[in-house]
Scaffold this motif. Structure first.
Motif, mmCIF file in Angstrom:
data_model
loop_
_atom_site.group_PDB
_atom_site.id
_atom_site.type_symbol
_atom_site.label_atom_id
_atom_site.label_comp_id
_atom_site.label_asym_id
_atom_site.label_seq_id
_atom_site.Cartn_x
_atom_site.Cartn_y
_atom_site.Cartn_z
ATOM 1 N N PHE A 206 6.494 9.728 -47.312
ATOM 2 C CA PHE A 206 5.244 9.741 -48.074
ATOM 3 C C PHE A 206 5.024 8.474 -48.897
ATOM 4 N N PHE A 207 6.104 7.760 -49.225
ATOM 5 C CA PHE A 207 5.995 6.707 -50.235
ATOM 6 C C PHE A 207 5.191 5.496 -49.786
ATOM 7 N N GLN A 208 5.474 4.985 -48.595
ATOM 8 C CA GLN A 208 4.940 3.679 -48.230
ATOM 9 C C GLN A 208 3.584 3.742 -47.544
ATOM 10 N N ALA A 209 3.164 4.927 -47.092
ATOM 11 C CA ALA A 209 1.894 5.037 -46.372
ATOM 12 C C ALA A 209 0.690 4.520 -47.176
ATOM 13 N N PRO A 210 0.629 4.723 -48.505
ATOM 14 C CA PRO A 210 -0.518 4.169 -49.249
ATOM 15 C C PRO A 210 -0.623 2.647 -49.161
ATOM 16 N N TRP A 211 0.464 1.973 -48.806
ATOM 17 C CA TRP A 211 0.383 0.515 -48.613
ATOM 18 C C TRP A 211 -0.603 0.190 -47.494
ATOM 19 N N ALA A 212 -0.527 0.933 -46.387
ATOM 20 C CA ALA A 212 -1.430 0.683 -45.263
ATOM 21 C C ALA A 212 -2.873 1.025 -45.616
ATOM 22 N N THR A 213 -3.084 2.162 -46.281
ATOM 23 C CA THR A 213 -4.454 2.525 -46.657
ATOM 24 C C THR A 213 -4.993 1.553 -47.705
ATOM 25 N N GLY A 214 -4.099 1.038 -48.560
ATOM 26 C CA GLY A 214 -4.532 0.036 -49.534
ATOM 27 C C GLY A 214 -4.976 -1.251 -48.860
#
Length: 232
Positions: A206-214
């Motif tokens: 769950f942690f790193q996925a917001p990097w891609a959406t960001g």
């Protein structure tokens, strides 16, 4: 480090160019995910190669692999834009255009934290687990390797949800889940090796996925154009 900077700058614009704005976030996640899967596998493989090859031998092996991958990329990867059609502008001019709103500065702070924390966690977790939970170094290294692989899988799978519920909303949801998992880890006093592996998988997923959406969100900021999305 230099290669990772190139990846970060070129990945969003390349994926958006190849697959369009509607699907770009999914392929940004897949591309970014492969980096962390590779990092996790690299940790595990290097740990096994180091004893027989030593530091110089390991660096030689990875150097050969990197050259081979570079050659494959040069042969098979192509821009959709015709040569000579790309717009070129001074970095300072494009930077001012990109950073003209408060949202852009918030994205900068967001990127510093999510990138910094991920790298810190990959370096911090093995040592912390070794000391706090009396794990042998090899097992601690396996935990951090699985953690990185789980980050890659999460990056490849979760950003696709942005197409259904929105990039901003999915980013907030994923960051909230990650925070809950981390708080659980901090307040639970005793962990077995199996439970630490489960924690590493859950946190990484769950942690790193917001990097891609960001990264995908950058294209929607005021002042961001196809010519300067790499600057963003």
């Amino acid at each position: 480090g230099y290669g990772l900077c190139i990846l970060t700058a070129c990945l969003p614009s390349t994926m958006i160019q190849w697959f369009g704005h509607e699907k770009g976030h999914t392929y940004i996640g897949i591309g970014a995910g492969s980096y962390f899967v590779g990092a996790g596998l690299g940790v595990l493989v290097t740990a096994n190669l180091f004893g027989s090859l030593g530091a110089k031998g390991v660096f030689t092996v990875w150097s050969i692999v990197m050259v081979a991958v570079t050659i494959i990329w040069a042969i098979f990867a192509h821009d959709k834009a015709e040569p000579g059609t790309a717009q070129r502008s001074a970095f300072g001019h494009e930077f001012r255009k990109v950073m003209q709103t408060g949202s852009s500065w918030l994205m900068l702070v967001y990127a510093i934290f999510i990138s910094g924390v991920s790298v810190c966690a990959m370096q911090y977790l093995p040592g912390q687990m070794t000391v706090a939970h009396h794990l042998p170094p090899a097992l601690a290294g396996s935990v951090v390797g699985i953690y990185a692989i789980a980050m890659g899988i999460g990056l490849a799978v979760l950003p696709a949800l942005a197409g259904r519920i929105g990039k901003k909303r999915i980013s907030v949801i994923l960051c909230s889940i990650t925070l809950v998992i981390w708080i659980i880890y901090m307040i639970v006093p005793s962990w077995t090796a199996a439970s630490l592996l489960i924690f590493a998988v859950a946190l990484g997923f769950f942690f790193q996925a917001p990097w891609a959406t960001g990264l995908a969100l950058l294209e929607s900021l005021p002042g961001v154009t196809p010519a300067n999305v790499g600057v963003a």
